[in-house]
Design an enzyme around this catalytic site. Structure first.
Site, PDB file in Angstrom:
ATOM      1  N   SER A   9       0.921  -1.219   0.210  1.00 38.49           N
ATOM      2  CA  SER A   9      -0.049  -0.001  -0.038  1.00 38.49           C
ATOM      3  C   SER A   9       0.924   1.199   0.117  1.00 38.49           C
ATOM      4  O   SER A   9       1.704   1.320   0.847  1.00 38.49           O
ATOM      5  CB  SER A   9      -0.992   0.010   1.021  1.00 38.49           C
ATOM      6  OG  SER A   9      -1.490   1.352   1.571  1.00 38.49           O
ATOM      7  N   HIS A  34      -0.953  -1.446  -4.532  1.00 41.77           N
ATOM      8  CA  HIS A  34      -2.281  -1.077  -3.724  1.00 41.77           C
ATOM      9  C   HIS A  34      -2.331   0.498  -3.532  1.00 41.77           C
ATOM     10  O   HIS A  34      -1.768   0.959  -3.020  1.00 41.77           O
ATOM     11  CB  HIS A  34      -2.320  -1.799  -2.545  1.00 41.77           C
ATOM     12  CG  HIS A  34      -3.718  -1.706  -1.791  1.00 41.77           C
ATOM     13  ND1 HIS A  34      -4.677  -2.589  -2.031  1.00 41.77           N
ATOM     14  CD2 HIS A  34      -4.130  -0.902  -0.954  1.00 41.77           C
ATOM     15  CE1 HIS A  34      -5.833  -2.208  -1.276  1.00 41.77           C
ATOM     16  NE2 HIS A  34      -5.389  -1.486  -0.432  1.00 41.77           N
ATOM     17  N   ASP A  36      -4.577   3.283  -1.918  1.00 39.46           N
ATOM     18  CA  ASP A  36      -5.751   3.753  -0.837  1.00 39.46           C
ATOM     19  C   ASP A  36      -6.502   4.906  -1.261  1.00 39.46           C
ATOM     20  O   ASP A  36      -5.671   6.012  -0.827  1.00 39.46           O
ATOM     21  CB  ASP A  36      -5.041   3.451   0.469  1.00 39.46           C
ATOM     22  CG  ASP A  36      -5.065   2.059   0.663  1.00 39.46           C
ATOM     23  OD1 ASP A  36      -5.971   1.412   0.675  1.00 39.46           O
ATOM     24  OD2 ASP A  36      -3.794   1.797   1.280  1.00 39.46           O
ATOM     25  N   MET A  38      -8.802   7.955  -0.122  1.00 38.96           N
ATOM     26  CA  MET A  38      -9.739   8.042   1.000  1.00 38.96           C
ATOM     27  C   MET A  38     -10.399   9.667   0.808  1.00 38.96           C
ATOM     28  O   MET A  38      -9.475  10.341   0.278  1.00 38.96           O
ATOM     29  CB  MET A  38      -8.946   8.048   2.301  1.00 38.96           C
ATOM     30  CG  MET A  38      -8.573   6.618   2.515  1.00 38.96           C
ATOM     31  SD  MET A  38      -7.529   6.431   4.163  1.00 38.96           S
ATOM     32  CE  MET A  38      -6.779   4.768   3.673  1.00 38.96           C
ATOM     33  N   HIS A  67      -8.297   0.835  -4.332  1.00 35.03           N
ATOM     34  CA  HIS A  67      -9.070   0.633  -3.157  1.00 35.03           C
ATOM     35  C   HIS A  67      -9.880   2.066  -2.813  1.00 35.03           C
ATOM     36  O   HIS A  67      -9.174   2.802  -2.446  1.00 35.03           O
ATOM     37  CB  HIS A  67      -8.224   0.113  -1.780  1.00 35.03           C
ATOM     38  CG  HIS A  67      -9.208  -0.234  -0.797  1.00 35.03           C
ATOM     39  ND1 HIS A  67      -8.558  -0.302   0.579  1.00 35.03           N
ATOM     40  CD2 HIS A  67     -10.593  -0.368  -0.614  1.00 35.03           C
ATOM     41  CE1 HIS A  67      -9.629  -0.724   1.390  1.00 35.03           C
ATOM     42  NE2 HIS A  67     -10.638  -0.449   0.665  1.00 35.03           N
ATOM     43  N   MET A  69     -12.177   4.039  -1.077  1.00 34.32           N
ATOM     44  CA  MET A  69     -12.786   4.337   0.228  1.00 34.32           C
ATOM     45  C   MET A  69     -13.471   5.713   0.275  1.00 34.32           C
ATOM     46  O   MET A  69     -13.117   6.650   0.976  1.00 34.32           O
ATOM     47  CB  MET A  69     -11.994   4.455   1.447  1.00 34.32           C
ATOM     48  CG  MET A  69     -11.480   2.633   1.805  1.00 34.32           C
ATOM     49  SD  MET A  69      -9.893   2.543   2.542  1.00 34.32           S
ATOM     50  CE  MET A  69      -8.600   2.924   1.310  1.00 34.32           C
ATOM     51  N   MET A 138     -11.164  -6.734   5.158  1.00 34.40           N
ATOM     52  CA  MET A 138     -10.493  -5.576   5.736  1.00 34.40           C
ATOM     53  C   MET A 138     -10.362  -6.168   7.281  1.00 34.40           C
ATOM     54  O   MET A 138     -11.067  -6.683   7.929  1.00 34.40           O
ATOM     55  CB  MET A 138     -11.398  -4.343   6.118  1.00 34.40           C
ATOM     56  CG  MET A 138     -11.495  -3.460   4.853  1.00 34.40           C
ATOM     57  SD  MET A 138     -10.156  -2.611   4.109  1.00 34.40           S
ATOM     58  CE  MET A 138      -9.185  -1.838   5.550  1.00 34.40           C
ATOM     59  N   ASP A 175      -6.206  -6.867   3.886  1.00 31.36           N
ATOM     60  CA  ASP A 175      -5.892  -5.385   4.180  1.00 31.36           C
ATOM     61  C   ASP A 175      -6.195  -5.024   5.396  1.00 31.36           C
ATOM     62  O   ASP A 175      -7.128  -4.748   5.774  1.00 31.36           O
ATOM     63  CB  ASP A 175      -6.398  -4.718   3.109  1.00 31.36           C
ATOM     64  CG  ASP A 175      -6.000  -3.276   3.074  1.00 31.36           C
ATOM     65  OD1 ASP A 175      -5.144  -2.805   3.624  1.00 31.36           O
ATOM     66  OD2 ASP A 175      -6.630  -2.502   2.462  1.00 31.36           O
TER      67      ASP A 175
HETATM   68  C1  DX5 Z   1      -6.782   1.103   5.416  1.00 28.67           C
HETATM   69  C2  DX5 Z   1      -6.013   0.712   4.213  1.00 28.67           C
HETATM   70  C3  DX5 Z   1      -4.952  -0.088   3.877  1.00 28.67           C
HETATM   71  C4  DX5 Z   1      -3.860   0.222   5.001  1.00 28.67           C
HETATM   72  C5  DX5 Z   1      -2.927  -0.803   5.273  1.00 28.67           C
HETATM   73  O1  DX5 Z   1      -7.664   1.959   5.501  1.00 28.67           O
HETATM   74  O2  DX5 Z   1      -7.081   0.272   3.220  1.00 28.67           O
HETATM   75  O3  DX5 Z   1      -4.515  -0.404   2.591  1.00 28.67           O
HETATM   76  O4  DX5 Z   1      -2.968   1.343   4.513  1.00 28.67           O
HETATM   77  O5  DX5 Z   1      -1.886  -0.274   6.100  1.00 28.67           O
HETATM   78  P1  DX5 Z   1      -0.869  -1.267   6.960  1.00 28.67           P
HETATM   79  O6  DX5 Z   1      -0.312  -2.307   6.211  1.00 28.67           O
HETATM   80  O7  DX5 Z   1      -0.017  -0.408   7.492  1.00 28.67           O
HETATM   81  O8  DX5 Z   1      -1.964  -1.814   7.928  1.00 28.67           O
HETATM   82 ZN    ZN Z   2      -6.353  -0.545   1.192  1.00 29.37          ZN
END
Ligand code: DX5
Ligand code: ZN
Length: 217
Positions: A9, A34, A36, A38, A67, A69, A138, A175
């Site tokens: 990620s 990956h 993320d 947000m 991903h 969110m 998750m 994840d």
């Molecule tokens: C959380 C994200 C993950 C996260 C993983 O909302 O979707 O991808 O960043 O991070 P680690 O591996 O540090 O838990």
């Molecule tokens: Zn993620």
């Protein structure tokens, strides 16, 4: 040869040098990148949008595992698809019609993923297994990297059984809080794609290859 895929990620990467960080994890053996996304609304943090995905696209040929969110999500599917996402994963809570959202992703010629928050039951998969290419379980509540792994191993096993029963080629991605120890547990429960932010990037660039190798189990 292990068939486990590692999806670092980039949330844990150096945001001031994202292109270089992506090239480094590519060279270090990442299978998927990956990303993320947000929005500060669906989850309590804001990260990046489609323009950053587009800017990163020339830096690697690896699969972009995006991903989302964000809510609403439907208005942004096209931009992420055009920016170069290969897999687009959504949360069923991000809109009233997640079946339609998955259809929209497929219609853009992309792989469709569905993500289950820790509190989201696996029954949300009941009528969409024919549409999904990836199920993301998750193991933290989404929003931040570096959180503690929630041991939802029975849930991962349940999803694995559903994938087997579908007879389709569907990735089972986990994840949140994945490290050397928890990786072994989720692999044993049936996961084949591991997202790892903190565990990939810890120690700096000279450790990425070793960190990724350790996660494969
Ligand atoms: C959380 C994200 C993950 C996260 C993983 O909302 O979707 O991808 O960043 O991070 P680690 O591996 O540090 O838990
Ligand atoms: Zn993620």
């Amino acid at each position: 040869m292990s068939d486990i895929k590692i999806a670092p990620s980039i949330l844990s990467a150096d945001f001031a040098n994202l292109g270089e960080e992506v090239r480094r994890i590519d060279e270090a053996g990442a299978d998927y990148i990956h990303v993320d996304v947000m929005d500060g609304h669906f989850v309590p943090n804001i990260t990046i949008g489609p323009d950053v995905v587009k800017a990163l696209r020339p830096h690697t040929k690896k699969t972009f595992d995006v991903h989302l969110m964000i809510s609403p999500v439907d208005p942004y599917i096209e931009s992420f698809a055009e920016a170069g996402a290969d897999i687009i994963t959504i949360h069923p809570e991000a809109g009233a019609h997640y079946h339609r959202t998955l259809q929209a992703i497929k219609a853009m010629g992309k792989k469709a993923g569905i993500s289950l928050n820790p509190g989201t039951p696996t029954s949300v998969l009941d009528h969409v297994m024919d549409l999904v290419d990836l199920v993301l379980v998750m193991t933290v509540n989404p929003g931040f990297g570096g959180q503690k792994f929630i041991p939802l191993l029975d849930k991962i096993k349940d999803v694995h059984a559903r994938i087997q029963a579908s007879g389709r080629d569907i990735d089972l991605e986990v994840d949140g809080g994945v490290n050397e120890d928890t990786a072994k547990q989720v692999i044993a429960a049936g996961a084949n794609v591991l997202v790892a932010g903190t565990a990939t990037f810890k120690g700096g660039p000279e450790h990425y290859a070793e960190n990724i190798k350790k996660l494969r189990g």
